[in-house]
Design a protein around this motif. Structure first.
Motif, PDB file in Angstrom:
ATOM      1  N   ALA A   1       7.918 -12.385  18.383  1.00 34.54           N
ATOM      2  CA  ALA A   1       9.462 -12.642  17.708  1.00 34.54           C
ATOM      3  C   ALA A   1      10.326 -11.261  17.065  1.00 34.54           C
ATOM      4  O   ALA A   1      11.383 -10.968  16.839  1.00 34.54           O
ATOM      5  N   ALA A   2       9.608 -10.100  17.047  1.00 33.77           N
ATOM      6  CA  ALA A   2       9.518  -9.383  16.864  1.00 33.77           C
ATOM      7  C   ALA A   2      11.303  -8.357  17.346  1.00 33.77           C
ATOM      8  O   ALA A   2      11.881  -7.767  16.840  1.00 33.77           O
ATOM      9  N   VAL A   3      11.064  -8.296  19.000  1.00 34.02           N
ATOM     10  CA  VAL A   3      12.074  -8.128  19.828  1.00 34.02           C
ATOM     11  C   VAL A   3      12.916  -8.967  19.887  1.00 34.02           C
ATOM     12  O   VAL A   3      14.551  -8.510  19.548  1.00 34.02           O
TER      13      VAL A   3
ATOM     14  N   ASP B   1      16.904 -19.365  26.091  1.00 34.90           N
ATOM     15  CA  ASP B   1      16.677 -19.866  24.869  1.00 34.90           C
ATOM     16  C   ASP B   1      17.512 -20.945  23.792  1.00 34.90           C
ATOM     17  O   ASP B   1      17.572 -21.641  23.760  1.00 34.90           O
ATOM     18  N   ALA B   2      19.085 -19.818  23.817  1.00 41.56           N
ATOM     19  CA  ALA B   2      19.989 -20.323  23.365  1.00 41.56           C
ATOM     20  C   ALA B   2      20.704 -21.832  23.657  1.00 41.56           C
ATOM     21  O   ALA B   2      20.641 -22.199  24.416  1.00 41.56           O
TER      22      ALA B   2
ATOM     23  N   LEU C   1      17.992  -9.743  26.349  1.00 40.18           N
ATOM     24  CA  LEU C   1      17.910 -10.846  25.562  1.00 40.18           C
ATOM     25  C   LEU C   1      17.800 -11.895  26.859  1.00 40.18           C
ATOM     26  O   LEU C   1      17.485 -13.554  26.216  1.00 40.18           O
ATOM     27  N   SER C   2      18.070 -11.769  27.836  1.00 40.79           N
ATOM     28  CA  SER C   2      18.577 -12.473  28.986  1.00 40.79           C
ATOM     29  C   SER C   2      16.744 -13.195  29.087  1.00 40.79           C
ATOM     30  O   SER C   2      16.496 -14.717  30.092  1.00 40.79           O
ATOM     31  N   LYS C   3      16.200 -12.887  28.194  1.00 38.85           N
ATOM     32  CA  LYS C   3      14.242 -13.303  28.916  1.00 38.85           C
ATOM     33  C   LYS C   3      13.380 -13.407  27.822  1.00 38.85           C
ATOM     34  O   LYS C   3      12.868 -13.169  27.776  1.00 38.85           O
ATOM     35  N   ILE C   4      14.648 -13.438  26.720  1.00 35.54           N
ATOM     36  CA  ILE C   4      13.878 -13.312  25.032  1.00 35.54           C
ATOM     37  C   ILE C   4      12.576 -14.146  24.922  1.00 35.54           C
ATOM     38  O   ILE C   4      11.912 -14.387  23.925  1.00 35.54           O
TER      39      ILE C   4
END
Ligand code: MN3
Length: 202
Positions: free
Chosen positions: A65-67, A151-152, A57-60
């Motif tokens: 898009a699937a991940v 990117d949140a 999640l920290s490098k999403i």
């Protein structure tokens, strides 16, 4: 398979009448199960196969898009099930209660702010209580995004999450999302949330 669907930490009917058994069965057994298997399929053969979900999640922003969708869905529901338990609700105590008071002025103000985040999130998404730089913040996110994603728009460590996708409430509450949000307060496991708060501070 790197990621596994954990069993619900209580019986599917344990949260009734606030959240009904059928919703829990489909939500965990179908939706969460699908996020888990789709995440495994999406990372198969990639470097992410051996990484923790938090690392992914920290490098999403670099992932497919699937991940993003299934990794978020896997993590978010793991937190969500544990944020609830039968016979709970009420208010937190100790350090978490003090932190809520410090950040929002009172528990009631926090409750209103969190509920508004849940009710006003357009379409599918989540409401969150997060720890950001040691402070508590309320925010929401679309789809299966969450504040751990690099990117949140609002970043932090989630300690309480509420799923406001229609699949989380429609069988019992139909279009009445505000009633579902109100009912959530009766099942929040503040002991678990307090543990997550302590971990997020360290
Ligand atoms: Mn869901």
């Amino acid at each position: 398979m790197p990621f596994e669907l954990a069993p619900l930490p209580y019986a599917s009917n344990a949260l009734e009448p606030h959240i009904d058994a059928k919703t829990m069965e489909i939500h965990h057994g179908k939706h969460h199960a699908a996020y888990t298997s789709n995440l495994n399929a999406a990372i198969q053969g990639t470097a992410m196969e051996n990484e923790s979900i938090e690392t992914i999640l920290s490098k999403i922003s670099t992932a497919s898009a699937a991940v993003r969708n299934n990794g978020g869905g896997f993590y978010n529901h793991n937190l969500f099930w544990n944020c609830m338990a039968p016979g709970k609700g009420g208010q937190p105590s100790g350090k978490l209660a003090q932190a809520i008071q410090a950040a929002f002025g009172s528990f009631d103000t926090f409750k209103e702010e969190f509920s508004n985040a849940a009710k006003t999130r357009f379409g599918s998404g989540w409401a969150w209580l997060i720890v950001h730089d040691g402070k508590l913040v309320v925010c929401s996110s679309p789809n299966q995004d969450n504040p751990l994603m690099d990117d949140a728009p609002v970043k932090g460590t989630p300690i309480l999450g509420l799923d406001v996708w229609e699949h989380a409430y429609y069988l019992n509450y139909q279009n009445r999302r505000p009633d579902y949000v109100s009912a959530f307060w009766n099942v929040i496991n503040w002991d678990f949330v307090a543990e997550q708060y302590e971990k997020a501070l360290n």
